[in-house]
Design an enzyme around this catalytic site. Structure first.
Site, PDB file in Angstrom:
ATOM      1  N   CYS A 271       6.880   2.587  -3.052  1.00 58.41           N
ATOM      2  CA  CYS A 271       8.039   3.295  -2.482  1.00 58.41           C
ATOM      3  C   CYS A 271       9.345   2.505  -2.630  1.00 58.41           C
ATOM      4  CB  CYS A 271       7.770   3.652  -1.026  1.00 58.41           C
ATOM      5  SG  CYS A 271       7.644   2.251   0.110  1.00 58.41           S
ATOM      6  N   HIS A 319       8.064   2.602   5.063  1.00 54.22           N
ATOM      7  CA  HIS A 319       8.186   3.537   3.938  1.00 54.22           C
ATOM      8  C   HIS A 319       9.657   3.870   3.729  1.00 54.22           C
ATOM      9  CE1 HIS A 319       6.631   6.328   0.982  1.00 54.22           C
ATOM     10  NE2 HIS A 319       7.372   7.295   1.483  1.00 54.22           N
ATOM     11  N   HIS A 331      10.251  10.344  -3.475  1.00 49.28           N
ATOM     12  CA  HIS A 331       9.602   9.100  -3.050  1.00 49.28           C
ATOM     13  C   HIS A 331       8.285   8.913  -3.784  1.00 49.28           C
ATOM     14  CE1 HIS A 331       6.707  10.793   0.252  1.00 49.28           C
ATOM     15  NE2 HIS A 331       6.973  11.741  -0.622  1.00 49.28           N
TER      16      HIS A 331
END
Length: 378
Positions: A271, A319, A331
């Site tokens: 990520c 994240h 993402h």
């Protein structure tokens, strides 16, 4: 009774006895075996059980994401430490060369003093034939003495600096070894969490996996709808900066590439690898990990976010995604998934950062958004 009649009677009695025995109550005899019943079809797990599986997978992949951030942070720190050690090694080499030169000069000065016999200036004046020349020589001697004193100071300083550089390099090597162990521990934790999740998923039937995926989509859609329903994006106009546009273009070009923990492209990403590389491509480098992006980059209100901004998720900032406008993000979700477009509110939002902001406000206290509860990165 004739012999033929006797034989017929015997045969008849034999048949009657046999029938009587077979008909007697409780007599056992073999019957044809019935055909085997078909095996019952596997019953898919109910939604309640699949929801428990989904929650368990969310926790596993979330913990893997936390460990991945720790690994990436240690990796980034190790790169910086290696660069510092390289620079220190170069300075140590240069300092050794300088110390050798100074030592040679000091040796030359000592040899020159030996050639003069080490006589004091007064003795040379009294024994000399030319007082004027002596005075000229005395001036040069004074300059030489000052130079020698400076040389001694330079040698001492060079020795001290060389020791400091060597001690600093030794400390950096020690830190590098500690970070190597931290990376190894994080790598083991990542592998353990992912292996557990993969084993859990492997026990599901095909229909159960399909239903699980559907439940994940439904949970994400529900969270996104609730988030949009707060009106959080009503005031946004969708405009962004030139660098923000470049970052979005880079991220968009990576759609469909697989998630791999620790990866920074070009073929796969995690990520923060995706977001950091996108902004590097835009000419504005950012920290490597999602936690450092949250800690170091300027914070903006969620209702003010624009394309190119980074959306940080979960209370531990484990994240990160890139906002692309219209309530959507790009993402790299988690192992087993590809870079994709999702709803910005499909996961719990911690806050938003803007890499190219000109003003750096104080970090907000606590969570930066309202609803947005959902599953872990998907």
């Amino acid at each position: 009774m004739r012999t033929g009649e006797r034989g017929l009677l015997t045969a008849a009695l034999t048949v009657i006895c046999a029938v009587t025995v077979l008909a007697a109550p409780g007599t056992a005899f073999a019957a044809p075996a019935p055909p085997p019943a078909p095996a019952p079809a596997a019953t898919p797990a109910p939604d309640k059980d699949l929801e428990a599986v989904r929650a368990r997978l969310d926790r596993l992949y979330h913990d893997a994401a936390v460990a991945t951030d720790a690994y990436n942070g240690a990796e980034e720190k190790a790169r910086k430490q290696s660069a510092e050690i390289t620079a220190l090694t170069k300075r140590i080499t240069q300092q050794r060369q300088r110390l050798a030169e100074l030592t040679d000069r000091a040796g030359a000065a000592a040899r020159d003093q030996y050639r003069t016999g080490g006589l004091s200036p007064t003795a040379r004046f009294l024994l000399g034939d030319d007082p004027g020349r002596f005075l000229d020589d005395a001036g040069r001697v004074l300059q030489g003495q000052r130079a020698a004193s400076g040389l001694i100071t330079d040698v001492s300083r060079a020795q001290r600096d060389l020791k400091d550089y060597a001690d600093d390099a030794a400390a950096r090597w020690k830190e590098l070894e500690a970070d190597r162990k931290a990376r190894a521990a994080a790598r083991r934790e990542i592998r353990r969490q992912i292996d557990t999740a993969e084993k859990l998923e492997s026990r599901l039937e095909k229909k159960e996996k399909e239903r699980l995926a559907q439940l994940e989509r439904e949970a994400a859609a529900k969270a996104q709808t609730a988030w949009l329903g707060t009106g959080v994006l009503d005031g946004t106009d969708g405009t962004t900066s030139v660098r923000g546009e470049k970052a979005v273009r880079y991220a968009t070009a990576q759609l469909g590439k697989p998630y791999v923990w620790g990866a920074e492209g070009p073929d796969s990403f995690d990520c923060s690898g995706l977001t950091s590389q996108a902004w590097a491509a835009a000419g504005h480098p950012v920290p490597r990990t999602s936690q450092e992006q949250w800690r170091q980059l300027p914070h903006v209100a969620v209702e003010d976010m624009r394309p190119g901004d980074l959306v940080i998720y979960f209370d531990d900032a484990s994240h990160v995604a890139m906002y692309i406008g219209n309530g959507k993000i790009i993402h790299a979700p988690r192992p087993g998934r590809d870079v994709t477009v999702a709803g910005a509110g499909s996961m719990p939002i911690l806050g938003v950062v803007r890499p190219d902001a000109t003003h750096v406000p104080a970090p907000p206290a606590g969570r930066a958004t309202g609803p947005g509860g959902g599953s872990s990165p998907r």
